[in-house]
Design a protein around this motif. Sequence first.
Motif, PDB file in Angstrom:
ATOM      1  N   ILE A  56       0.790  -1.300  -0.031  1.00 43.92           N
ATOM      2  CA  ILE A  56       0.000   0.106   0.026  1.00 43.92           C
ATOM      3  C   ILE A  56       0.834   1.318  -0.220  1.00 43.92           C
ATOM      4  N   ALA A  57       1.983   1.129   0.807  1.00 43.30           N
ATOM      5  CA  ALA A  57       2.708   2.440   0.812  1.00 43.30           C
ATOM      6  C   ALA A  57       3.578   2.530  -0.505  1.00 43.30           C
ATOM      7  N   MET A  58       3.971   1.517  -1.004  1.00 50.73           N
ATOM      8  CA  MET A  58       4.429   1.488  -2.337  1.00 50.73           C
ATOM      9  C   MET A  58       3.534   2.160  -3.434  1.00 50.73           C
ATOM     10  N   VAL A  59       2.385   1.731  -3.539  1.00 48.52           N
ATOM     11  CA  VAL A  59       1.407   2.124  -4.466  1.00 48.52           C
ATOM     12  C   VAL A  59       1.176   3.619  -4.059  1.00 48.52           C
ATOM     13  N   TYR A  60       1.088   3.964  -3.164  1.00 49.64           N
ATOM     14  CA  TYR A  60       0.856   5.275  -2.677  1.00 49.64           C
ATOM     15  C   TYR A  60       2.139   6.386  -3.212  1.00 49.64           C
ATOM     16  N   LEU A  61       3.147   5.885  -2.903  1.00 44.33           N
ATOM     17  CA  LEU A  61       4.550   6.623  -3.250  1.00 44.33           C
ATOM     18  C   LEU A  61       4.333   6.876  -4.699  1.00 44.33           C
ATOM     19  N   ILE A  62       4.074   5.710  -5.462  1.00 45.32           N
ATOM     20  CA  ILE A  62       4.202   5.908  -6.949  1.00 45.32           C
ATOM     21  C   ILE A  62       3.174   6.789  -7.369  1.00 45.32           C
ATOM     22  N   ASP A  63       1.901   6.768  -6.858  1.00 39.86           N
ATOM     23  CA  ASP A  63       1.055   7.751  -7.118  1.00 39.86           C
ATOM     24  C   ASP A  63       1.287   9.325  -7.081  1.00 39.86           C
ATOM     25  N   TRP A  64       1.917   9.643  -5.828  1.00 36.94           N
ATOM     26  CA  TRP A  64       2.464  10.673  -5.515  1.00 36.94           C
ATOM     27  C   TRP A  64       3.479  11.213  -6.541  1.00 36.94           C
ATOM     28  N   LEU A  65       4.473  10.352  -6.668  1.00 37.89           N
ATOM     29  CA  LEU A  65       5.560  10.687  -7.819  1.00 37.89           C
ATOM     30  C   LEU A  65       4.905  10.890  -9.073  1.00 37.89           C
ATOM     31  N   SER A  66       4.396  10.237  -9.534  1.00 35.78           N
ATOM     32  CA  SER A  66       3.434  10.228 -10.780  1.00 35.78           C
ATOM     33  C   SER A  66       2.947  11.762 -10.951  1.00 35.78           C
ATOM     34  N   GLY A  67       2.012  12.059  -9.929  1.00 40.76           N
ATOM     35  CA  GLY A  67       1.404  13.263  -9.688  1.00 40.76           C
ATOM     36  C   GLY A  67       2.207  14.462  -9.943  1.00 40.76           C
ATOM     37  N   LEU A  68       3.491  14.367  -9.206  1.00 41.87           N
ATOM     38  CA  LEU A  68       4.587  15.410  -9.478  1.00 41.87           C
ATOM     39  C   LEU A  68       4.966  15.377 -10.884  1.00 41.87           C
ATOM     40  N   ILE A  69       5.390  14.209 -11.541  1.00 40.42           N
ATOM     41  CA  ILE A  69       5.937  14.301 -13.114  1.00 40.42           C
ATOM     42  C   ILE A  69       4.857  14.826 -13.912  1.00 40.42           C
ATOM     43  N   ARG A  70       3.452  14.559 -13.553  1.00 40.05           N
ATOM     44  CA  ARG A  70       2.566  15.016 -14.619  1.00 40.05           C
ATOM     45  C   ARG A  70       2.253  16.487 -14.304  1.00 40.05           C
ATOM     46  N   ALA A  71       2.375  16.907 -13.033  1.00 38.76           N
ATOM     47  CA  ALA A  71       2.050  18.370 -12.905  1.00 38.76           C
ATOM     48  C   ALA A  71       3.534  19.122 -13.475  1.00 38.76           C
ATOM     49  N   ARG A  72       4.755  18.690 -13.370  1.00 43.47           N
ATOM     50  CA  ARG A  72       5.852  19.262 -14.135  1.00 43.47           C
ATOM     51  C   ARG A  72       5.954  19.224 -15.425  1.00 43.47           C
ATOM     52  N   LEU A  73       5.573  18.018 -16.264  1.00 45.90           N
ATOM     53  CA  LEU A  73       5.887  17.793 -17.664  1.00 45.90           C
ATOM     54  C   LEU A  73       4.410  18.150 -18.293  1.00 45.90           C
ATOM     55  N   ILE A  74       3.496  18.126 -17.795  1.00 46.58           N
ATOM     56  CA  ILE A  74       2.069  18.435 -18.313  1.00 46.58           C
ATOM     57  C   ILE A  74       1.627  19.735 -17.863  1.00 46.58           C
ATOM     58  N   GLY A  75       1.760  20.204 -16.813  1.00 44.37           N
ATOM     59  CA  GLY A  75       1.329  21.395 -16.228  1.00 44.37           C
ATOM     60  C   GLY A  75       0.155  21.368 -15.070  1.00 44.37           C
ATOM     61  N   LYS A  76       0.316  22.289 -14.080  1.00 39.90           N
ATOM     62  CA  LYS A  76      -0.935  22.044 -13.095  1.00 39.90           C
ATOM     63  C   LYS A  76      -2.228  22.495 -13.698  1.00 39.90           C
ATOM     64  N   SER A  77      -2.406  23.491 -14.677  1.00 44.53           N
ATOM     65  CA  SER A  77      -3.523  23.943 -15.237  1.00 44.53           C
ATOM     66  C   SER A  77      -4.318  22.777 -16.017  1.00 44.53           C
ATOM     67  N   GLU A  78      -3.201  22.148 -16.763  1.00 40.26           N
ATOM     68  CA  GLU A  78      -4.066  20.975 -17.546  1.00 40.26           C
ATOM     69  C   GLU A  78      -4.612  19.849 -16.566  1.00 40.26           C
ATOM     70  N   LEU A  79      -3.825  19.655 -15.312  1.00 39.90           N
ATOM     71  CA  LEU A  79      -4.349  18.643 -14.721  1.00 39.90           C
ATOM     72  C   LEU A  79      -5.662  18.858 -13.903  1.00 39.90           C
ATOM     73  N   ALA A  80      -5.826  20.229 -13.758  1.00 36.93           N
ATOM     74  CA  ALA A  80      -6.932  20.886 -12.942  1.00 36.93           C
ATOM     75  C   ALA A  80      -8.093  20.992 -13.923  1.00 36.93           C
ATOM     76  N   LYS A  81      -8.066  20.571 -15.185  1.00 33.11           N
ATOM     77  CA  LYS A  81      -9.274  20.576 -15.996  1.00 33.11           C
ATOM     78  C   LYS A  81     -10.121  19.365 -15.746  1.00 33.11           C
TER      79      LYS A  81
END
Length: 285
Positions: free
Chosen positions: A260-285
Motif C-alpha cells: 500500500i505504501a509503495m502504491v501510494y508513493l508511486i501515485d504521489w511521484l507520478s502526480g509530481l511528474i504530470r504536474a511538471r511535464l504536463i502542467g498544473k493547469s492542464e491537470l486541474a481541467k
Amino acid sequence: MQITADRIAAARARVPEAFQAPLATRLRRALLWTLFIGLFGWCLVDFNISPARIWEGLGRLGRVFSFMFPPHVWTSWAEFSEIAKGLGETLAIAFLGTLLGAIFAYPLSFLGARTINRLTWLRHGARRGFDLIRAFETLILALIFIRAFGLGPLPGILAIAVSEIGTFAKLFSEALENTSDKPIEGVKASGGTRLQQIRFGIAPQVNPVILSILLYNFESNVRSGTILGIVGAGGIGFLLSDRIAAYKWDEAWSIIFLIIAMVYLIDWLSGLIRARLIGKSELAK
C-alpha cells in the motif's frame, strides 16, 4: 390561477399520460423489475449466500485479522532484504511491462486512428485486433507464459506487456483522433510532408495525454504485478502468498502495508511528474 381539484381532474382527463405512464409501459417496467429481482434471488440461492454463512465467515475473518496484529517488524537487513527484493522486482515487472507495451502500441495506434489511417477496412481491423488483445486477462496471460517460460519475473513482464498493447493502442488511437486540425493545417500550409504533419502538428498535442495514460497504467500495473506474483510470476506477490500459506499472518499484514505504501508513493511521484511535464493547469481541467 388557483389550482383546484376540479382543474387537476380536468387536466388528467385531457392528458392522462402526463400523470401516469401507459399500461404497456407499466407492465414492461414490472416485468423487468420481476426479472431483476428473480435473477438476484436465484444468484443468492445458487451461490449459497445466506445470513448464517456470512455471519460465520465474518467471525473467521475477525480471527484472521486478530492474527495480523501486531504487524511483524523485521529487525535485521538479512530478514528484510528478501522483502525489499520482492518489492523492487514488482516495480521492475510493472515498469518493463508498461514500457514494452507502450513501445509496441504507439506505432499500432496510428493504424486505428481515423485522422491518420484513411483505409476503413484496415482501421476497423486494427481496432478489432486491439479488442481481441484486451479480451485476455493479465492473470490468464501470466499462467500461459509461466507454462512457456517457467517461473520468475519474465512471464509477469510479458503478461503485462501483451495486455497493455491492446489497452494502450486503443487509448492512443482515441487521443490521436481527438487532436485539433489547425496545427496540422499550419504545417501543411508551410509545405510540410505527411510525416512532418504528424511530428509537428499531432505529436505535441497527444504527448501529454499519452504520458498521463502511461503513468496511470504504471500505477495500476504495480498492483497487477502483485497479483501475478501470487501465481508464480515473481515479485512481492509470491512472498505474500508464501506467508499466507504458512499462516504467518503478521508478516502478511506487514507486506500488505508495504505494498500500500509503495502504491501510494508511486501515485504521489507520478502526480509530481504530470504536474511538471504536463502542467498544473492542464491537470486541474
